[in-house]
Design an enzyme around this catalytic site. Structure first.
Site, PDB file in Angstrom:
ATOM      1  N   HIS A  99      16.438 -37.848 -31.519  1.00  0.00           N
ATOM      2  CA  HIS A  99      17.218 -38.298 -30.353  1.00  0.00           C
ATOM      3  C   HIS A  99      17.261 -37.203 -29.310  1.00  0.00           C
ATOM      4  O   HIS A  99      17.279 -36.018 -29.642  1.00  0.00           O
ATOM      5  CB  HIS A  99      18.649 -38.713 -30.749  1.00  0.00           C
ATOM      6  N   HIS A 101      19.501 -35.739 -26.211  1.00  0.00           N
ATOM      7  CA  HIS A 101      20.793 -35.756 -25.521  1.00  0.00           C
ATOM      8  C   HIS A 101      20.529 -35.585 -24.024  1.00  0.00           C
ATOM      9  O   HIS A 101      19.809 -34.661 -23.631  1.00  0.00           O
ATOM     10  CB  HIS A 101      21.662 -34.567 -25.939  1.00  0.00           C
TER      11      HIS A 101
HETATM   12  P1  5GP Z   1      22.730 -33.898 -33.199  1.00  0.00           P
HETATM   13  O1  5GP Z   1      23.639 -32.782 -33.566  1.00  0.00           O
HETATM   14  O2  5GP Z   1      22.143 -34.574 -34.416  1.00  0.00           O
HETATM   15  O3  5GP Z   1      21.680 -33.501 -32.196  1.00  0.00           O
HETATM   16  O4  5GP Z   1      23.636 -34.951 -32.435  1.00  0.00           O
HETATM   17  C1  5GP Z   1      24.111 -36.128 -32.986  1.00  0.00           C
HETATM   18  C2  5GP Z   1      24.938 -36.807 -31.936  1.00  0.00           C
HETATM   19  O5  5GP Z   1      25.156 -38.143 -32.326  1.00  0.00           O
HETATM   20  C3  5GP Z   1      26.318 -36.188 -31.719  1.00  0.00           C
HETATM   21  O6  5GP Z   1      26.461 -35.832 -30.348  1.00  0.00           O
HETATM   22  C4  5GP Z   1      27.289 -37.295 -32.128  1.00  0.00           C
HETATM   23  O7  5GP Z   1      28.435 -37.343 -31.326  1.00  0.00           O
HETATM   24  C5  5GP Z   1      26.442 -38.536 -31.985  1.00  0.00           C
HETATM   25  N1  5GP Z   1      26.798 -39.626 -32.880  1.00  0.00           N
HETATM   26  C6  5GP Z   1      26.934 -39.537 -34.228  1.00  0.00           C
HETATM   27  N2  5GP Z   1      27.241 -40.739 -34.746  1.00  0.00           N
HETATM   28  C7  5GP Z   1      27.307 -41.601 -33.704  1.00  0.00           C
HETATM   29  C8  5GP Z   1      27.589 -42.996 -33.612  1.00  0.00           C
HETATM   30  O8  5GP Z   1      27.858 -43.688 -34.592  1.00  0.00           O
HETATM   31  N3  5GP Z   1      27.558 -43.545 -32.381  1.00  0.00           N
HETATM   32  C9  5GP Z   1      27.251 -42.809 -31.260  1.00  0.00           C
HETATM   33  N4  5GP Z   1      27.251 -43.463 -30.092  1.00  0.00           N
HETATM   34  N5  5GP Z   1      26.977 -41.495 -31.309  1.00  0.00           N
HETATM   35  C10 5GP Z   1      27.012 -40.892 -32.520  1.00  0.00           C
END
Ligand code: 5GP
Length: 150
Positions: A99, A101
């Protein structure tokens, strides 16, 4: 690989605020936003990290990221934003499904526009870069090995 929360969101088994969808990609509002408009752009292919992603899904991501960024800038009024993409636990990846951001920056406004902005303690992206050095010899040696695999 195991089914991630994002795969469940893609299949609409878990609700989300979806702002974009095509055959390859969805974009949703992050549930824990660092700033107003914080969005996740997610390929439908369940690859854990970028190096596992197919060329087709990578191309689809590249195609839509600028368009989604333009829309977020326009709606939030942000002039700056970060596109951040974590791969692996040591890089801060929590959800094992690729993903991107998109994080609008409102540094002078304490990042979160609505609610109670707090420049020191409030939500927001904080990054620290401590650059090292790269000698000519190191660059030539390292570059040679990487280039061979591309
Ligand atoms: P990472 O640390 O893996 O790059 O970021 C994961 C992101 O996914 C975090 O910013 C977190 O807030 C978001 N996230 C985790 N679970 C969910 C969810 O169920 N729905 C949404 N919309 N965002 C999520």
């Amino acid at each position: 690989m195991t089914d991630s929360i994002f795969s469940k969101i893609i299949r609409n088994e878990i609700s989300s605020h979806k702002i974009y969808e095509d055959d390859f990609v969805i974009a949703i509002l992050d549930i824990g936003p660092l700033s107003e408009g914080h969005t996740l752009v997610i390929p439908k292919e369940p690859a854990a990290t970028m190096d596992e992603l197919s060329d087709g899904h990578a191309a689809a991501l590249g195609r839509v990221l600028p368009r989604i960024a333009r829309a977020i800038k326009k709606v939030t009024g942000a002039e700056s934003y970060n596109i951040l993409q974590n791969n692996g636990a040591d890089a801060g990846q929590a959800v094992e499904h690729v993903h991107f951001h998109i994080i609008p920056r409102f540094v002078d406004r304490g990042e979160i526009v609505e609610g109670k902005p707090d420049k020191e303690n409030g939500p927001g992206l904080r990054t620290t870069w401590k650059p090292g050095t790269l000698t000519q010899e190191e660059a030539v040696e390292l570059g040679k090995h990487i280039k061979r695999l591309l």
